[in-house]
Design a protein around this motif. Structure first.
Motif, PDB file in Angstrom:
ATOM      1  N   GLN A 194       0.825  -1.200   0.000  1.00 56.14           N
ATOM      2  CA  GLN A 194       0.000   0.000   0.000  1.00 56.14           C
ATOM      3  C   GLN A 194       0.864   1.257   0.000  1.00 56.14           C
ATOM      4  O   GLN A 194       0.597   2.213  -0.724  1.00 56.14           O
ATOM      5  CB  GLN A 194      -0.912  -0.001   1.234  1.00 56.14           C
ATOM      6  N   LEU A 195       1.917   1.235   0.820  1.00 57.99           N
ATOM      7  CA  LEU A 195       2.794   2.405   0.891  1.00 57.99           C
ATOM      8  C   LEU A 195       3.563   2.605  -0.411  1.00 57.99           C
ATOM      9  O   LEU A 195       3.803   3.733  -0.833  1.00 57.99           O
ATOM     10  CB  LEU A 195       3.776   2.251   2.061  1.00 57.99           C
ATOM     11  N   GLN A 196       3.946   1.508  -1.054  1.00 61.40           N
ATOM     12  CA  GLN A 196       4.638   1.608  -2.343  1.00 61.40           C
ATOM     13  C   GLN A 196       3.725   2.238  -3.395  1.00 61.40           C
ATOM     14  O   GLN A 196       4.144   3.122  -4.156  1.00 61.40           O
ATOM     15  CB  GLN A 196       5.092   0.222  -2.794  1.00 61.40           C
ATOM     16  N   VAL A 197       2.470   1.782  -3.436  1.00 63.26           N
ATOM     17  CA  VAL A 197       1.510   2.340  -4.392  1.00 63.26           C
ATOM     18  C   VAL A 197       1.233   3.805  -4.059  1.00 63.26           C
ATOM     19  O   VAL A 197       1.195   4.668  -4.949  1.00 63.26           O
ATOM     20  CB  VAL A 197       0.203   1.518  -4.378  1.00 63.26           C
ATOM     21  N   PHE A 198       1.054   4.090  -2.766  1.00 64.03           N
ATOM     22  CA  PHE A 198       0.808   5.482  -2.365  1.00 64.03           C
ATOM     23  C   PHE A 198       1.953   6.388  -2.802  1.00 64.03           C
ATOM     24  O   PHE A 198       1.731   7.483  -3.334  1.00 64.03           O
ATOM     25  CB  PHE A 198       0.632   5.564  -0.846  1.00 64.03           C
ATOM     26  N   TYR A 242      -2.990   8.535 -10.884  1.00 64.11           N
ATOM     27  CA  TYR A 242      -3.220   7.102 -10.725  1.00 64.11           C
ATOM     28  C   TYR A 242      -2.704   6.337 -11.939  1.00 64.11           C
ATOM     29  O   TYR A 242      -2.100   5.262 -11.803  1.00 64.11           O
ATOM     30  CB  TYR A 242      -4.717   6.811 -10.536  1.00 64.11           C
ATOM     31  N   SER A 243      -2.931   6.877 -13.128  1.00 61.55           N
ATOM     32  CA  SER A 243      -2.559   6.153 -14.344  1.00 61.55           C
ATOM     33  C   SER A 243      -1.041   6.063 -14.485  1.00 61.55           C
ATOM     34  O   SER A 243      -0.502   5.015 -14.838  1.00 61.55           O
ATOM     35  CB  SER A 243      -3.170   6.824 -15.579  1.00 61.55           C
ATOM     36  N   ARG A 244      -0.314   7.170 -14.194  1.00 61.79           N
ATOM     37  CA  ARG A 244       1.141   7.126 -14.302  1.00 61.79           C
ATOM     38  C   ARG A 244       1.748   6.228 -13.224  1.00 61.79           C
ATOM     39  O   ARG A 244       2.751   5.551 -13.459  1.00 61.79           O
ATOM     40  CB  ARG A 244       1.724   8.541 -14.224  1.00 61.79           C
ATOM     41  N   ALA A 245       1.131   6.228 -12.038  1.00 56.56           N
ATOM     42  CA  ALA A 245       1.603   5.321 -10.993  1.00 56.56           C
ATOM     43  C   ALA A 245       1.397   3.876 -11.407  1.00 56.56           C
ATOM     44  O   ALA A 245       2.264   3.020 -11.202  1.00 56.56           O
ATOM     45  CB  ALA A 245       0.869   5.608  -9.683  1.00 56.56           C
ATOM     46  N   ALA A 246       0.252   3.583 -12.000  1.00 62.12           N
ATOM     47  CA  ALA A 246      -0.023   2.221 -12.451  1.00 62.12           C
ATOM     48  C   ALA A 246       0.986   1.783 -13.508  1.00 62.12           C
ATOM     49  O   ALA A 246       1.500   0.657 -13.478  1.00 62.12           O
ATOM     50  CB  ALA A 246      -1.446   2.147 -13.014  1.00 62.12           C
ATOM     51  N   GLU A 247       1.304   2.687 -14.434  1.00 59.23           N
ATOM     52  CA  GLU A 247       2.288   2.366 -15.475  1.00 59.23           C
ATOM     53  C   GLU A 247       3.655   2.086 -14.874  1.00 59.23           C
ATOM     54  O   GLU A 247       4.341   1.135 -15.264  1.00 59.23           O
ATOM     55  CB  GLU A 247       2.376   3.532 -16.456  1.00 59.23           C
ATOM     56  N   ALA A 248       4.061   2.915 -13.898  1.00 59.72           N
ATOM     57  CA  ALA A 248       5.372   2.742 -13.282  1.00 59.72           C
ATOM     58  C   ALA A 248       5.477   1.441 -12.501  1.00 59.72           C
ATOM     59  O   ALA A 248       6.533   0.812 -12.449  1.00 59.72           O
ATOM     60  CB  ALA A 248       5.677   3.927 -12.370  1.00 59.72           C
ATOM     61  N   GLY A 264       3.581  -1.310 -13.038  1.00 61.49           N
ATOM     62  CA  GLY A 264       3.146  -2.488 -13.793  1.00 61.49           C
ATOM     63  C   GLY A 264       1.813  -3.022 -13.318  1.00 61.49           C
ATOM     64  O   GLY A 264       1.547  -4.223 -13.391  1.00 61.49           O
ATOM     65  N   LEU A 265       0.935  -2.124 -12.842  1.00 57.99           N
ATOM     66  CA  LEU A 265      -0.390  -2.507 -12.356  1.00 57.99           C
ATOM     67  C   LEU A 265      -1.463  -1.872 -13.223  1.00 57.99           C
ATOM     68  O   LEU A 265      -1.190  -0.976 -14.027  1.00 57.99           O
ATOM     69  CB  LEU A 265      -0.578  -2.043 -10.903  1.00 57.99           C
ATOM     70  N   THR A 266      -2.691  -2.319 -13.039  1.00 59.09           N
ATOM     71  CA  THR A 266      -3.813  -1.648 -13.687  1.00 59.09           C
ATOM     72  C   THR A 266      -4.229  -0.465 -12.822  1.00 59.09           C
ATOM     73  O   THR A 266      -3.979  -0.437 -11.609  1.00 59.09           O
ATOM     74  CB  THR A 266      -5.004  -2.590 -13.858  1.00 59.09           C
ATOM     75  N   GLN A 267      -4.900   0.497 -13.451  1.00 56.95           N
ATOM     76  CA  GLN A 267      -5.355   1.659 -12.675  1.00 56.95           C
ATOM     77  C   GLN A 267      -6.361   1.269 -11.601  1.00 56.95           C
ATOM     78  O   GLN A 267      -6.287   1.784 -10.474  1.00 56.95           O
ATOM     79  CB  GLN A 267      -5.922   2.727 -13.615  1.00 56.95           C
ATOM     80  N   PRO A 268      -7.321   0.353 -11.873  1.00 56.36           N
ATOM     81  CA  PRO A 268      -8.230  -0.072 -10.796  1.00 56.36           C
ATOM     82  C   PRO A 268      -7.494  -0.702  -9.610  1.00 56.36           C
ATOM     83  O   PRO A 268      -7.893  -0.515  -8.463  1.00 56.36           O
ATOM     84  CB  PRO A 268      -9.141  -1.080 -11.490  1.00 56.36           C
ATOM     85  N   ALA A 269      -6.411  -1.431  -9.883  1.00 54.77           N
ATOM     86  CA  ALA A 269      -5.649  -2.045  -8.787  1.00 54.77           C
ATOM     87  C   ALA A 269      -4.993  -0.969  -7.921  1.00 54.77           C
ATOM     88  O   ALA A 269      -4.961  -1.080  -6.687  1.00 54.77           O
ATOM     89  CB  ALA A 269      -4.587  -2.987  -9.346  1.00 54.77           C
ATOM     90  N   VAL A 270      -4.487   0.083  -8.557  1.00 53.39           N
ATOM     91  CA  VAL A 270      -3.903   1.187  -7.803  1.00 53.39           C
ATOM     92  C   VAL A 270      -4.972   1.879  -6.962  1.00 53.39           C
ATOM     93  O   VAL A 270      -4.776   2.177  -5.775  1.00 53.39           O
ATOM     94  CB  VAL A 270      -3.220   2.190  -8.758  1.00 53.39           C
ATOM     95  N   ALA A 291      -7.706   0.651  -5.816  1.00 54.10           N
ATOM     96  CA  ALA A 291      -8.113  -0.226  -4.722  1.00 54.10           C
ATOM     97  C   ALA A 291      -7.123  -0.168  -3.569  1.00 54.10           C
ATOM     98  O   ALA A 291      -7.519  -0.131  -2.394  1.00 54.10           O
ATOM     99  CB  ALA A 291      -8.263  -1.663  -5.227  1.00 54.10           C
ATOM    100  N   GLN A 292      -5.829  -0.136  -3.880  1.00 50.81           N
ATOM    101  CA  GLN A 292      -4.808  -0.049  -2.829  1.00 50.81           C
ATOM    102  C   GLN A 292      -4.929   1.269  -2.064  1.00 50.81           C
ATOM    103  O   GLN A 292      -4.786   1.304  -0.832  1.00 50.81           O
ATOM    104  CB  GLN A 292      -3.417  -0.180  -3.437  1.00 50.81           C
ATOM    105  N   ILE A 293      -5.186   2.356  -2.777  1.00 52.63           N
ATOM    106  CA  ILE A 293      -5.323   3.660  -2.104  1.00 52.63           C
ATOM    107  C   ILE A 293      -6.567   3.667  -1.223  1.00 52.63           C
ATOM    108  O   ILE A 293      -6.544   4.191  -0.099  1.00 52.63           O
ATOM    109  CB  ILE A 293      -5.379   4.800  -3.138  1.00 52.63           C
ATOM    110  N   ARG A 294      -7.687   3.081  -1.694  1.00 51.63           N
ATOM    111  CA  ARG A 294      -8.911   3.019  -0.868  1.00 51.63           C
ATOM    112  C   ARG A 294      -8.653   2.234   0.416  1.00 51.63           C
ATOM    113  O   ARG A 294      -9.079   2.645   1.503  1.00 51.63           O
ATOM    114  CB  ARG A 294     -10.056   2.389  -1.655  1.00 51.63           C
ATOM    115  N   GLN A 295      -7.963   1.092   0.303  1.00 52.64           N
ATOM    116  CA  GLN A 295      -7.655   0.297   1.493  1.00 52.64           C
ATOM    117  C   GLN A 295      -6.767   1.083   2.462  1.00 52.64           C
ATOM    118  O   GLN A 295      -6.942   1.014   3.688  1.00 52.64           O
ATOM    119  CB  GLN A 295      -6.964  -1.004   1.080  1.00 52.64           C
TER     120      GLN A 295
END
Length: 328
Positions: free
Chosen positions: A14-18, A27-33, A35-41, A43-47
């Motif tokens: 979670q902290l890595q995604v944050f 969110y989209s650039r973080a997902a690209e960096a 290697g995740l999908t934007q919905p996965a990113v 979801a991690q931020i919501r948690q």
């Protein structure tokens, strides 16, 4: 919420995604960096927000803004990951090896210098994973603002107190023409004389182009006959093909000048000089591997200066074959 509950609900993922979202403000650039999908990113931020009991980001139109809780968490996250990196370095020292990652971005003119540093660094620290992205100046500034890299190597560092930089080598930019060009026989040619010819130039946002345009504005010279080309190599080949003239980094053409394939032109105001520097944002504290690389660069500056100030010759061997360690 009590501290034990918070510790039990937070995860490093979670902290890595944050951290990726906070640094890139997207969110989209973080997902690209990552290697995740934007919905996965998302979801991690919501948690993470649920674990903290505070919202972290909000959209204003299409722009993502960090809320006060996000800025507070960013400082703690930076310290946490810094301590983990230092632990990894300490364990590596105990094993007699240094491991980790070094993510660099370099403007295209610096590609003639950076590999020489990386070769020496890799020879001494073969277990450090190195990533180098080559880009133009505007892209480097964007990456620097988004704190996407451990270090950016560029010239003409912006005047910004939030940036920490270290000069490593002068970048001299000189006018070049093909041998036999009539300006080589002219008496006291000027930039205006050069601009009467087709000028081969990089795309807008290039550092070399920006420096040339600044000088042309100072001398009230119009650059009306430009042919835009996407790389320094294409510009260099274009001059050798007698397509036009250009201003290029001396290091980019040193072999061609030595071989007589290109000729330098002596004009008032040249060479343009700007130092290549290692740069990072003050809020992106250097990782232990980054600190190690910066220390390594400082230790080898004299060797680097001596090599590039002399006629083109092979660097002395660093004694390591360019083979992965497992294959040796």
């Amino acid at each position: 919420m009590t501290t034990p509950k918070l510790l039990n609900r937070l995860t490093f993922r979670q902290l890595q995604v944050f951290r990726a979202v906070h640094e890139r403000q997207s969110y989209s650039r973080a997902a690209e960096a990552l290697g995740l999908t934007q919905p996965a990113v998302s979801a991690q931020i919501r948690q993470l927000e649920q674990a903290l009991g505070h919202p972290l980001f909000k959209y204003a139109g299409r722009t993502l803004h960090a809320l006060p809780a996000a800025d507070a968490l960013a400082a703690s996250t930076q310290a946490i990951f810094g301590q983990v990196s230092r632990l990894q370095m300490s364990l590596s020292d105990l094993e007699g090896t240094i491991t980790g990652e070094l993510n660099l971005a370099a403007v295209s003119t610096a590609q003639y210098v950076v590999p020489h540093l990386l070769a020496r660094f890799r020879a001494q620290y073969p277990n450090v994973q190195i990533r180098l992205r080559v880009c133009n100046r505007s892209q480097a500034l964007e990456r620097l603002a988004e704190r996407r890299d451990d270090l950016v190597i560029m010239a003409r560092v912006p005047d910004d107190e939030a940036l920490v930089f270290m000069p490593i080598l002068d970048n001299e930019m000189i006018p070049v023409v093909w041998p036999g060009h009539p300006l080589l026989e002219a008496t006291r040619p000027t930039l205006e004389d050069l601009a009467h010819h087709y000028m081969l130039m990089r795309e807008p946002g290039s550092g070399v182009r920006g420096a040339l345009e600044e000088l042309a504005a100072e001398q009230d010279v119009r650059l009306d006959h430009a042919i835009e080309m996407g790389t320094n190599e294409a510009v260099k080949q274009g001059v050798m093909a007698q397509l036009g003239v250009a201003v290029l980094p001396r290091l980019a053409v040193r072999l061609e000048l030595e071989a007589g394939l290109l000729a330098p032109l002596d004009l008032p105001g040249f060479p343009l000089r700007h130092s290549w520097c290692t740069v990072y944002h003050r809020e992106r504290f250097p990782t232990p591997v980054t600190e190690l690389f910066l220390r390594f660069v400082r230790q080898h500056l004299d060797e680097l200066h001596a090599h590039f100030a002399s006629d083109p010759t092979p660097l002395p061997s660093h004694g390591v074959a360019c083979l992965p360690q497992a294959a040796q």
